[in-house]
Design an enzyme around this catalytic site. Structure first.
Site, short mmCIF file in Angstrom:
data_model
loop_
_atom_site.label_atom_id
_atom_site.label_comp_id
_atom_site.label_asym_id
_atom_site.label_seq_id
_atom_site.Cartn_x
_atom_site.Cartn_y
_atom_site.Cartn_z
N LYS A 63 0.87 -1.17 0.00
CA LYS A 63 0.00 0.00 0.00
C LYS A 63 0.91 1.23 0.00
CE LYS A 63 -3.13 2.82 2.63
NZ LYS A 63 -3.71 3.12 3.94
N GLY A 93 -8.10 9.21 9.42
CA GLY A 93 -8.46 9.19 10.84
C GLY A 93 -9.50 10.22 11.25
N GLY A 97 -11.03 8.22 6.03
CA GLY A 97 -12.09 9.19 6.29
C GLY A 97 -13.45 8.59 6.60
#
Lengths: 68, 263
Positions: B106, B167, B194
Site C-alpha cells: 500500500k 483518521g 475518512g
C-alpha cells in the site's frame, strides 16, 4: 578485544563481534520476523551468518506494527 | 443483467485485485485498537481477508506486542506509512517485501507528519518505481481525476482515493469527486481514509466502488468488535445494492397501491 562502534536503529552501540548473526542474537526479536538493512542495503537472512560488520555501519532492524 | 447472471454473480462475487482474489470487499487496518485482544476479535468480526500493517524500527519496548499474532491467518498489505518521498517509500516497500515475503504494497506518501493528505507528485514517482520493481501497488491518493488516471496508466492494481482526511471520520468531503472517478477509472477503486460509519461504506459500494479500507472507524468505536461486524454488513449491503441496481428517481410520486378507494 577491540570493540566496534556501530549505529543500531539510530543508537550508537559498541559491539565485540563483527559477525552480523551474533549481533542479531542480541538485538533482534526472537519471536517474530524481522528485516535487516545495513547502510541502506537490505541484507537477506541467508547472508546473516557470513556478513561482517564494519566500524560506523548503520544497522536497521525492522519489524511489523499495526497500521492502516 | 439477467436474473440468472445476477444470481451467479452474487454466489461468487469475488474481488480480484492484481494476482489475488478476495471474497470480502472490506479491507481493515490494524492500528490504534485499545488492546490486542480487541484488535484480534474485531479483525475476525470484520470478515476481512486482507489487512494493512506497517513497519518500524524494532525496539525492546515493543517486544510485548506482536501484531502478526494478533492478525492471524490473513493476507498482509504492508503500507509505506510515514514516508515523505518516493525514495523513502520504495525503501519501505522493499523492507516490507523482505520482512513479509509479499509483493503487495500500500503506497502511502503523506505531505508532512501534520498533514496526512497524499503528496501526489512523489506518489506518482513512487508508483512508477514500484511497478517496475514488480510490486502490486495499492495506491492511496487524492481525488484528482488526472492523478488517478495517471496511476491507473502506470499499472497500480488498486486506486485508493481518500474520502476525507486520514483518521478524521468525516466521511466524504466531496462525493461528486468519487462519483466522477468511478465513471472514469476502470481499475479497481477503493475508498481509503475518512470513512466514519458503515452507511458511508455502503454508500460508496452502492456507487460501484470495489472495496473500502477502514481502520479508525472500527478501532475508535466504543465497541470495535461490534462496529467491525457492522462494517462487514454495510459493505455487503452496498455491494448488493450496486448489483441489484437502484430504481430511477422521479420528481413526482408514483403509486405503489391503488389510488382510488374500492375502484
Amino acid at each position: 578485544m577491540s570493540r566496534i562502534k556501530i549505529q543500531l536503529n539510530g543508537t550508537v552501540e559498541q559491539i565485540e563481534s563483527a559477525n552480523l548473526e551474533i549481533i542479531l542474537n542480541t538485538f533482534a526479536p526472537k519471536d517474530r520476523p524481522f528485516a535487516v538493512e545495513i547502510n541502506g542495503e537490505i541484507v537477506p537472512s541467508a547472508k546473516f551468518s557470513d556478513y561482517s560488520i564494519q566500524e560506523n555501519d548503520k544497522i536497521e532492524i525492522i519489524s511489523a506494527v499495526g497500521g492502516g | 443483467m439477467t436474473k440468472s447472471k445476477l444470481s451467479q454473480q452474487l454466489a461468487v462475487d469475488n474481488l480480484k485485485i492484481g494476482s489475488h482474489v478476495y471474497s470480502s470487499r472490506l479491507i481493515v487496518g490494524t492500528g490504534k485498537y485499545p488492546s490486542e485482544d480487541i484488535a484480534s476479535k474485531a479483525i475476525n468480526s470484520s470478515g476481512a481477508e486482507l489487512v494493512t500493517l506497517a513497519i518500524k524500527r524494532f525496539s525492546q519496548q515493543d517486544a510485548i506486542s506482536n501484531i502478526l499474532e494478533v492478525i492471524g491467518e490473513k493476507k498482509l498489505l504492508p503500507n509505506t506509512a510515514g514516508t515523505l518521498n518516493a525514495k523513502e517509500a520504495l525503501r519501505s516497500a522493499q523492507l516490507s517485501r523482505e520482512l513479509f515475503k509479499t509483493n503487495l504494497i500500500k503506497l502511502e506518501i503523506i505531505t508532512s507528519s501534520e498533514n496526512l493528505d497524499p503528496n501526489m507528485p512523489e506518489t506518482i514517482k513512487a508508483a512508477e518505481m514500484m511497478v517496475k520493481d514488480n510490486f502490486e501497488v495499492y495506491v492511496y491518493c487524492d481525488r484528482d481525476l488526472n492523478n488517478c488516471l495517471k496511476l491507473e496508466d502506470l499499472g497500480c492494481v488498486a486506486i485508493m482515493p481518500l474520502g476525507s482526511s486520514i483518521g478524521s471520520g468525516r466521511g466524504f468531503d466531496d462525493l461528486d469527486d468519487l462519483i466522477l472517478l468511478r465513471n472514469k477509472i476502470e481499475q479497481i477503486l477503493i475508498v481509503d481514509a475518512g470513512i466514519g460509519v458503515p452507511s458511508e461504506a455502503a454508500r460508496v459500494m452502492e456507487l460501484g466502488y470495489d472495496a473500502v479500507l477502514v481502520n479508525s472507524a472500527i478501532a475508535y468505536a466504543n465497541e470495535p468488535i461490534l462496529m467491525a461486524s457492522a462494517f462487514k454488513n454495510g459493505v455487503k449491503s452496498g455491494r448488493k445494492t450496486f448489483l441489484a441496481g437502484r430504481m430511477s428517481r422521479s420528481k413526482s410520486s408514483i403509486a405503489s397501491s391503488p389510488t382510488q378507494f374500492l375502484k
